[in-house]
Structures are given as C-alpha cells and as structure tokens.
Design a protein around this motif. Structure first.
Motif, PDB file in Angstrom:
ATOM      1  N   GLN A 157      50.395  16.707  39.576  1.00  0.00           N
ATOM      2  CA  GLN A 157      51.706  17.025  40.115  1.00  0.00           C
ATOM      3  C   GLN A 157      52.517  15.750  40.326  1.00  0.00           C
ATOM      4  O   GLN A 157      53.710  15.703  39.997  1.00  0.00           O
ATOM      5  CB  GLN A 157      51.575  17.788  41.433  1.00  0.00           C
ATOM      6  N   GLY A 174      51.040  25.036  33.017  1.00  0.00           N
ATOM      7  CA  GLY A 174      49.828  25.302  33.785  1.00  0.00           C
ATOM      8  C   GLY A 174      49.717  26.776  34.092  1.00  0.00           C
ATOM      9  O   GLY A 174      50.688  27.532  33.964  1.00  0.00           O
ATOM     10  N   THR A 178      49.014  26.732  39.824  1.00  0.00           N
ATOM     11  CA  THR A 178      48.776  25.301  39.634  1.00  0.00           C
ATOM     12  C   THR A 178      49.874  24.448  40.251  1.00  0.00           C
ATOM     13  O   THR A 178      49.798  23.220  40.215  1.00  0.00           O
ATOM     14  CB  THR A 178      48.638  24.961  38.138  1.00  0.00           C
ATOM     15  N   LYS A 180      53.445  24.607  39.650  1.00  0.00           N
ATOM     16  CA  LYS A 180      54.585  24.203  38.816  1.00  0.00           C
ATOM     17  C   LYS A 180      55.887  24.175  39.622  1.00  0.00           C
ATOM     18  O   LYS A 180      56.642  23.208  39.579  1.00  0.00           O
ATOM     19  CB  LYS A 180      54.721  25.150  37.617  1.00  0.00           C
ATOM     20  N   ASP A 306      53.479  28.817  31.202  1.00  0.00           N
ATOM     21  CA  ASP A 306      52.040  28.925  31.020  1.00  0.00           C
ATOM     22  C   ASP A 306      51.779  29.148  29.532  1.00  0.00           C
ATOM     23  O   ASP A 306      52.081  30.229  29.004  1.00  0.00           O
ATOM     24  CB  ASP A 306      51.511  30.102  31.841  1.00  0.00           C
ATOM     25  N   GLN A 364      50.496  18.696  31.911  1.00  0.00           N
ATOM     26  CA  GLN A 364      49.719  19.916  32.116  1.00  0.00           C
ATOM     27  C   GLN A 364      49.063  19.866  33.484  1.00  0.00           C
ATOM     28  O   GLN A 364      48.306  18.941  33.797  1.00  0.00           O
ATOM     29  CB  GLN A 364      48.648  20.047  31.027  1.00  0.00           C
ATOM     30  N   LEU A 365      49.389  20.846  34.338  1.00  0.00           N
ATOM     31  CA  LEU A 365      48.778  20.929  35.659  1.00  0.00           C
ATOM     32  C   LEU A 365      47.465  21.712  35.553  1.00  0.00           C
ATOM     33  O   LEU A 365      47.412  22.754  34.912  1.00  0.00           O
ATOM     34  CB  LEU A 365      49.722  21.613  36.644  1.00  0.00           C
ATOM     35  N   LEU A 366      46.443  21.212  36.199  1.00  0.00           N
ATOM     36  CA  LEU A 366      45.112  21.782  36.023  1.00  0.00           C
ATOM     37  C   LEU A 366      44.579  22.478  37.265  1.00  0.00           C
ATOM     38  O   LEU A 366      43.910  23.499  37.168  1.00  0.00           O
ATOM     39  CB  LEU A 366      44.119  20.666  35.624  1.00  0.00           C
ATOM     40  N   ARG A 367      44.852  21.948  38.419  1.00  0.00           N
ATOM     41  CA  ARG A 367      44.265  22.498  39.637  1.00  0.00           C
ATOM     42  C   ARG A 367      44.952  23.804  40.035  1.00  0.00           C
ATOM     43  O   ARG A 367      46.177  23.894  40.054  1.00  0.00           O
ATOM     44  CB  ARG A 367      44.407  21.487  40.770  1.00  0.00           C
ATOM     45  N   GLY A 368      44.141  24.809  40.345  1.00  0.00           N
ATOM     46  CA  GLY A 368      44.706  26.081  40.789  1.00  0.00           C
ATOM     47  C   GLY A 368      44.890  26.097  42.297  1.00  0.00           C
ATOM     48  O   GLY A 368      43.960  25.799  43.040  1.00  0.00           O
ATOM     49  N   TYR A 369      46.087  26.457  42.757  1.00  0.00           N
ATOM     50  CA  TYR A 369      46.379  26.452  44.184  1.00  0.00           C
ATOM     51  C   TYR A 369      46.436  27.852  44.771  1.00  0.00           C
ATOM     52  O   TYR A 369      46.550  28.014  45.965  1.00  0.00           O
ATOM     53  CB  TYR A 369      47.721  25.756  44.447  1.00  0.00           C
ATOM     54  N   ALA A 378      39.710  32.722  38.732  1.00  0.00           N
ATOM     55  CA  ALA A 378      39.678  31.560  37.847  1.00  0.00           C
ATOM     56  C   ALA A 378      38.577  31.621  36.781  1.00  0.00           C
ATOM     57  O   ALA A 378      38.846  31.363  35.596  1.00  0.00           O
ATOM     58  CB  ALA A 378      39.563  30.278  38.667  1.00  0.00           C
TER      59      ALA A 378
END
Length: 629
Positions: A157, A174, A178, A180, A306, A364-369, A378
């Motif tokens: 981010q 993402g 993630t 965005k 996405d 590209q955002l990877l972590r899922g929030y 996931a």
C-alpha cells in the motif's frame, strides 16, 4: 450449402452477423465466401466480448463439431487481398476506409480496431506526460503517519502511494479486502497536503465507477477513511479536500441525450486534477477509450481493479491488457528508487522491473484486509483463481472454512432451501421504513451463472415472485407487489437511477405500491411510481455479471445443471467474492470442475499496442468518422 449458411441455419451465427456477410456479397458479388464468413465471425466476436476474430482459432467463437474451417494461412491471405479489409502499415495510423481491419493476426470490425488504437495512444499519452516537480521529502512526516510500516519492511500500500506521487497513470490491483480504496484515499491525502504545502488549491478529484452501486461503495469507503484520518490527527484542511461522493462514468463524462457521444472528450477534457476509477475490470473498450480521451494534460488517472474478476460484459478486456503491458506489479522501476528513498525502506527499493515501453505503473496489493471470523474465503478464492478444482472441492467439502457452505448436487435452491430464503425476503416488507428495508435487502442475494433456464436468474425470479406475491399482488397490478426487489438495467439521468441500482416495492401511507431506491443523501430513500421507472427486472436472483461491483452479507451461488461456455474460473471467483459474511455454493462436482478449467479470456491486440514506443504528438490522430462513436 456454404459453411456461412450452414452456421447461420444452425443458430450459431446471429442474423446481424449473417446480414453483414450478405451485404458484402451484394455490394461485390465476387467476394470470396471465406471473406464473408470471416466478416460474420468478426461481428460475432464482438458480441462475445472479443475485440476481434482470430482466423487461426475459429473454435474460440463456436463450439461446432465437424466444421471444415478454411486453412488458416490461406484464409489470412484472402483477407489481405480483399478490398473489404484494411491492413494498416502502422499501429498509430487511422485505418483506411474499409469495414474490416486485419492487424496483429486479428480481424476487427473497423470501429473496434479504432477504439483499440485510440485507447492505446491515449494511455501512452497520459502515462508519459510530465508532472510538476515536487518535493517528496517534504511529505515524509505525513507519509509515515499514513503508512507506519513503510520504513519497517514490505508494504505494498505504501509503495502504491509513493509511486502515485511520481506518475500520472497508476493501476492499483488486488482482490477483495486488499485495501485498494484505502490506499487511494491516502494517496489523495498526500496530493492534497502537497498542494497545500506549495500554497496551491487542493486538487480537484472525481471518484467514478461503471455502475452507480460500485461508485457509491467507493464513496462509502472514502468517507470511512476520511474519518480514520481525522482520528489519526491529519489536519482538517487535508481531510476536507478529499471527495466523499462518487458517480458513474457516464455521469462523469456527461451524457448527451439520444447520442453515443459525451460532453467531455479530447477537445473538452474533464476539468479535474485527479480521476479515480474503481472496478476497472468492468469497463468495456469503447467506454474506456472515451474516458481516456477525456483526460486532459496534467490530470492523473488512477485505476483500481481485481484482475481475477470477470471482464466487461461488452467487448474488450481492457484491464487485463493494461496490466500485461505494465509488468507484474511487484518490482520497483529503477527510475523511482532514488526519488522514493525518503518514503520507503531501503529493502523495498531494489529495482526489479526492467524498463517497459508502456510508461504506466502498476502495484499489486497482496494482503487481504477483509477477512474476519465470520468468513474465511481466502484459501478457496486462491484455489479458484488458480483453477485448482481438486483443492477447491476439498475445501468446500471439508466444512473447515468459516462461513463457507457447499450444497453439493443441489440444483434448485427454492426446493431445498426455500424457507431460509423466503424468510429473508418476506422480512423486507416488514421493515420499519424504506431505508431500513433497503439496507436489509443488501444482506442476501441469490447469484446465478445464467440468465435463462431453470437455474437462471429470470426463471428463479419468476418462481420466487409467485411464492412471495400471493395476495400481495391484489390491487398492485400484475407485476408489482409489496416486497418485490427491483434491479435497474439502464441508466436514467432524469431519474438519477443507474444500471445496477437496487430498489424495493413497498406500500406508502396511502396503500399505493411505490418503488423505493437509496437517495443521494444517506438515510433519505426516494420513491417512484413503478410505471415511471427506467428498464428494470426483479432482483431476488441476479447473474454474477449484474452483481459485479456489489457486495452482500450472504451470497448463494447457484451453478447450472450442465456445463456451459459462459462458466469460467473468473465467474466463480467473482460470484464467491461478493460475499462478506457467508457463502453458499450450490452445484455439482462436474460443473464446478469444468468451470475452473476454463478462462474467461478475450481476444485483443491492446497489450501489443501498448508495448510499442511512446507515440509522438504527430502520431496521435483524431478520428473523423462518425461511426467510430
């Protein structure tokens, strides 16, 4: 009988496709049948979402067994020799006046080749335009407050925000949750702070999305982030500069009644400093072209999306093509490393991406929030994205994923789970007021892969209506009853109702049934007489395509009885990721396995065009043919 007529009489070609081919023969009787056939297939390709038709892969369009297709190379040569087919010498050149264009191995309807050409030139123009010099170091204190982990290690981010400060075209991609929208809100805060530090007005920003619901979701997220920023002590002047409302792309560009053109275009660009567009995967080729051409000099374009979701319903897979031209979104371009040193940790700044011809940037955002105790989606989403049906089925059958339920071999939710579903829908008519009812309506949705058939949205809606309506139809006409959910299917700027908006029929104080929709001000729904509404249909069940851009607390995803070519891993992924708290998947192993083995890929030359050197201003030619719009 010719192959063209055989395919038409078999129902594999539409009347429109066949008519185009026949018009070529009428105008020039010696037009080879192979050219007529290719023209029909180029028309059919657009209806299936492709930008063009590949004569070496006709099977991509038609699942027709035993068809004796023309030999590919001979077919291509006949097309090159035909006066109906233009073959431009350069990508940037306007195609000569012919109905078809052969380029990069694809046969296009001329209009869609020109859309693709104009879009590539427009994206290159935006990505390569210079930005005013700025002092990145001066933003370091605010940046550290917004991204406290940026100097401790990898923070995608933070990287997206830092790159956005240096580039006029950024793609932030993402999966759900993630961050965005949160990332973009902080980018906008940094841009506002930068302007205020320089003694300039705060940037003019617009938030937009393909559908009204997606635009409102983004605005809701921005409003929440603004509240968080204020709580973190970000100064009021910065927070006040952030946008809190969104609009559809059509509204942003300015619809002209009864015209395919917009008020804003290359000669009348949007008077904005930043344009943020969410759900970019839903934007088709013509609309993205018109948006890009309305972005003026000095305006930043930030696209969110996405890449694993379904592409647009109409022609093109624009997001995918832009992403392929922008790299994998993980490395950092060498020319950014030194400038971003004050903001990001040294181990983040190792340049791993070689220079690319396309000047746009992607992170590209990877972590899922969004993960919670209620829904552990996931692992299943990852298996679906990868097309791993064995892993997906094992996860579904295991019962170990919180909030995920697999109803294997169930083909009729109204037979096996009628009570649970009807209880929710009946409760909508018992809500205290329309605002509460509309809020409850978004908590559950039955999603389908198909529109028609027993497992399709239309058939399910008809059966649900029959179960719910009963005596409620009395005095309300044949279609409208207390508690009927509605889905708007076309934009109406007069009503301020847009494709994808959800409404609910409820009796007012006089007993008349009115259609209620969310208002532009939270908590103030608007009522319409049902007869005055733009095109609409019931919304108890919706196709996954129609639900794209929306989220629901509970999603019931009904798969069809048999495999069909519209099924793909992207459709399954999109349907599953609409869920916030619980997901119910209904269908068979056979159909799910077939779906995960299929990509919703599109034929397009856009990625190839974006790989070309940045065009000079002289290369950017304005269209003069009215049929391009």
């Amino acid at each position: 009988m010719s192959l063209l007529n055989t395919l038409y009489r078999s129902g594999l070609l539409r009347t429109l496709d066949h008519a185009l081919a026949q018009s070529l023969r009428r105008l020039q009787p010696d037009t080879p049948e192979a050219v007529q056939l290719a023209a029909a297939l180029a028309s059919l390709a657009v209806s299936q979402g492709h930008a063009g038709f590949d004569p070496t892969q006709p099977q991509r369009l038609l699942d027709a067994e035993g068809v004796d297709w023309p030999a590919a190379q001979a077919w291509l040569q006949q097309l090159r020799d035909s006066p109906w087919v233009a073959t431009p010498a350069q990508d940037a050149a306007v195609a000569e006046d012919a109905p078809l264009v052969l380029e990069h191995g694809l046969l296009y309807l001329r209009r869609y080749r020109e859309y693709e050409r104009r879009l590539a030139l427009g994206l290159q123009r935006i990505a390569s335009q210079p930005l005013a010099a700025n002092d990145t170091a001066a933003l370091a204190p605010l940046f550290a407050r917004l991204f406290p982990d940026a100097l401790q290690g990898m923070d995608h981010q933070a990287r997206a925000a830092a790159v956005a400060l240096r580039h006029p075209l950024l793609l932030v991609t993402g999966g759900p949750g993630t961050g965005k929208t949160t990332t973009i809100a902080r980018v906008l805060a940094l841009l506002a702070a930068q302007a205020l530090q320089a003694g300039q007005p705060a940037p003019q920003v617009a938030l937009a999305a393909p559908t009204g619901r997606a635009a409102e979701r983004m605005a809701e997220s921005l409003r929440a982030v603004v509240g968080q920023l204020r709580a973190q002590g970000v100064e009021d002047a910065v927070c006040d500069a952030l946008p809190v409302t969104g609009s559809t792309l059509h509204r942003l560009l300015g619809v002209i009644p009864d015209s395919p053109r917009f008020r804003h275009h290359a000669d009348n660009p949007l008077p904005l400093d930043v344009v943020v567009v969410d759900e970019a995967s839903m934007i088709d080729l013509p609309l993205m072209t018109k948006l890009v051409e309305a972005i003026g000099a000095g305006t930043r374009l930030l696209l969110l999306g996405d890449p694993d979701q379904l592409p647009s319903v109409e022609a093109g897979d624009v997001l995918s093509a832009i992403l392929r031209a922008s790299g994998d979104g993980q490395g950092l371009h060498a020319d950014d490393a030194t400038a971003l040193q004050p903001l990001l940790a040294a181990d983040n700044l190792q340049p791993r991406v070689p220079p690319l011809p396309f000047a746009g940037r992607r992170v590209q955002l990877l972590r899922g929030y969004r993960q919670s105790d209620a829904l552990d989606l996931a692992p299943l989403a990852a298996a679906v994205r990868e097309g791993n049906s064995t892993a997906a089925l094992a996860l579904l059958r295991s019962g170990t994923l919180a909030g995920v339920h697999f109803h294997e071999d169930v083909l009729d939710p109204m037979e096996h789970h009628r009570d649970a579903l009807l209880t929710h829908w009946r409760a909508l008519g018992e809500a205290a007021d329309p605002g509460q009812a509309l809020a409850q309506a978004g908590r559950l949705r039955l999603l389908t892969a198909l529109r028609e058939g027993p497992q399709g949205a239309r058939g399910l809606n008809e059966r649900i209506e029959a179960l719910l309506a009963g005596s409620a139809r009395a005095g309300a006409g044949p279609r409208y009853f207390h508690g009927r959910l509605l889905l708007i299917t076309e934009n109406s700027y007069r009503h301020r109702l847009f494709n994808g908006d959800i409404g609910l029929c409820l009796r007012d104080d006089s007993g008349a049934v009115m259609a209620w929709f969310a208002g532009e001000t939270a908590g103030q729904p608007r009522a319409f007489h049902p007869a005055a509404l733009p095109a609409h249909e019931s919304a108890f069940a919706m196709t996954v395509h129609k639900a794209q851009g929306s989220e629901f607390d509970a999603v019931w995803l009904q798969l069809p009885r048999r495999d069909t070519r519209v099924l793909s891993r992207e459709l399954i992924y999109t349907g599953m990721t609409r869920a916030r708290q619980s997901l119910h998947v209904l269908g068979s192993e056979e159909v799910l396995t077939a779906a995960l083995g299929r990509h919703a890929s599109r034929l397009s030359g856009l990625a190839v065009r974006l790989g070309l050197p940045t065009p000079t201003p002289a290369d950017v030619q304005s269209p003069t043919q009215g049929d391009l719009f």
